[in-house]
Design an enzyme around this catalytic site. Structure first.
Site, PDB file in Angstrom:
ATOM      1  N   SER A  55      45.215  20.691   9.568  1.00  0.00           N
ATOM      2  CA  SER A  55      43.825  20.718  10.063  1.00  0.00           C
ATOM      3  C   SER A  55      43.027  21.731   9.239  1.00  0.00           C
ATOM      4  CB  SER A  55      43.813  21.046  11.561  1.00  0.00           C
ATOM      5  OG  SER A  55      42.498  20.974  12.068  1.00  0.00           O
ATOM      6  N   HIS A  80      43.070  16.407   9.920  1.00  0.00           N
ATOM      7  CA  HIS A  80      41.907  16.247  10.801  1.00  0.00           C
ATOM      8  C   HIS A  80      40.624  16.226   9.975  1.00  0.00           C
ATOM      9  CE1 HIS A  80      44.445  18.354  14.139  1.00  0.00           C
ATOM     10  NE2 HIS A  80      44.814  17.099  13.936  1.00  0.00           N
ATOM     11  N   ASP A 100      47.968  20.367  17.796  1.00  0.00           N
ATOM     12  CA  ASP A 100      48.315  18.978  17.485  1.00  0.00           C
ATOM     13  C   ASP A 100      49.642  18.930  16.738  1.00  0.00           C
ATOM     14  OD1 ASP A 100      48.197  16.247  17.210  1.00  0.00           O
ATOM     15  OD2 ASP A 100      46.886  16.283  15.456  1.00  0.00           O
TER      16      ASP A 100
END
Length: 357
Positions: free
Chosen positions: A174, A201, A298
């Site tokens: 991310s 992401h 995540d």
């Protein structure tokens, strides 16, 4: 309170962004600038917890400012405000390579910045950037590191017979991820014994540019994953922004990319949890999960669920080399990590775990 510098040549956009920032008790707009030159003067004298930086400005644009900051070795934690045109996406990749930590897709119309989705997303990213470490120059492509990777490939070849079974590499990243992926993917050999799937992401419109950039830097082939395509060994597939990537098993041991459109999970879309969980029904003997820099958690639930039915080997990025130590920290705290390695060693650990053809 974290001090923020807002740099934008539009008076209306400056006001709207400053209003959003001021609503959050964590932040305070310390200064405003109308172009890169004004921002440079402020950054020479003052320290800020984060800089919100527009791209297209007179006198000195956002990219020129980032280059100047690098040249003068002025540390700054920068969040770009980017448009999602093809050209805009390419510029965003340039900005991330030049040290910007993350970006937000900024609507062309200031009114659209007032919706709740944009505001919560903006503040979430700003929070991660303000809490991150300033990005250092990319050291991934030294001759020394390339030579070292070649040695690892030779070592993996010698031990190829020891590496049994079919495997897949699944990477989650991310904030700070695009730059970290440069460091990992660019070192992977074209004869890697497995396919590699990546959830980074990013919103729709940006992952294609990320894939093209990584492909241009790498020996291994890198593309944005296409729905229905078959996964091949020695190929890296990046999940499309705004969709969840799943790996679907077909008769005859073929694996294909399948996109799904469930709501965001962990506040993100694509979400790595879906990718990991989709591999539960696969016929792979082992899934090598790599969790790198990024805010949030995540990947953790997805890997927990995946471990219920699959042999899994988890590599987590070591704290001091993360831009934001969120996702790897969650993996490590959950006791899921088999290896905790610095960024520059992740590629070699992937190679040694899965082997080469």
């Amino acid at each position: 309170m974290k001090k923020i510098l807002v740099v934008d040549d539009s008076a209306l956009m400056r006001r709207v962004l400053c209003d959003i920032i001021s609503k959050d008790t964590r932040f305070q707009v310390a200064d405003r600038a109308t172009n890169g030159l004004e921002a440079l003067q402020l950054l020479t004298k003052n320290t800020y917890d984060a800089v919100v930086l527009d791209v297209n400005m007179p006198k000195m644009n956002g990219l020129e400012l980032l280059k100047e900051l690098q040249k003068r070795k002025i540390p700054a934690k920068v969040m770009m405000a980017s448009t999602d045109t093809k050209e805009g996406a390419k510029t965003t990749m340039d900005a991330l390579e030049l040290g910007a930590i993350d970006f937000i897709h900024k609507p062309n119309n200031a009114i659209d910045c007032k919706n709740d989705f944009f505001q919560s997303n903006f503040l979430r990213i700003l929070g991660a950037v303000a809490d991150s470490k300033p990005s250092s120059l990319n050291k991934a492509f030294t001759l020394e590191s390339i030579k070292k990777t070649k040695q690892v490939v030779e070592l993996a070849k010698k031990h190829a017979s020891v590496i049994k079974g079919s495997k897949i590499v699944a990477i989650a990243s991310s904030t700070g991820g695009p730059k970290a992926l440069h460091s990992v993917v660019a070192k992977l050999p074209r004869n890697l014994k497995t396919p590699v799937v990546i959830v980074q992401h990013m919103p729709a419109g940006f992952t294609q540019s990320l894939a093209e950039r990584l492909d241009s830097l790498s020996e291994i082939t890198v593309t944005e994953a296409v729905d229905g395509e078959t996964l091949e060994k020695g190929h890296v597939y990046i999940a499309k922004g705004g969709k969840h990537l799943n790996v679907d098993m077909k008769p005859g041991g073929r694996y294909v990319v399948r996109y799904s459109d469930e709501p965001s999970r962990e506040g993100v879309k694509p979400c790595a949890n879906y990718m990991y969980e989709s591999l539960l029904k696969s016929g792979f003997d082992e899934v090598v999960c790599v969790v790198m820099t990024g805010m949030g958690a995540d990947g953790t639930k997805g890997i927990v669920n995946l471990k219920n039915g699959k042999r899994v080997h988890v590599i987590a990025q070591e704290q001091s080399t993360c831009t934001v130590y969120g996702m790897p920290k969650s993996i490590i705290q959950a006791g899921l990590a088999d290896q905790i390695v610095p960024l520059e060693q992740i590629a070699q650990e992937i190679i040694l775990n899965v082997g080469v053809i």
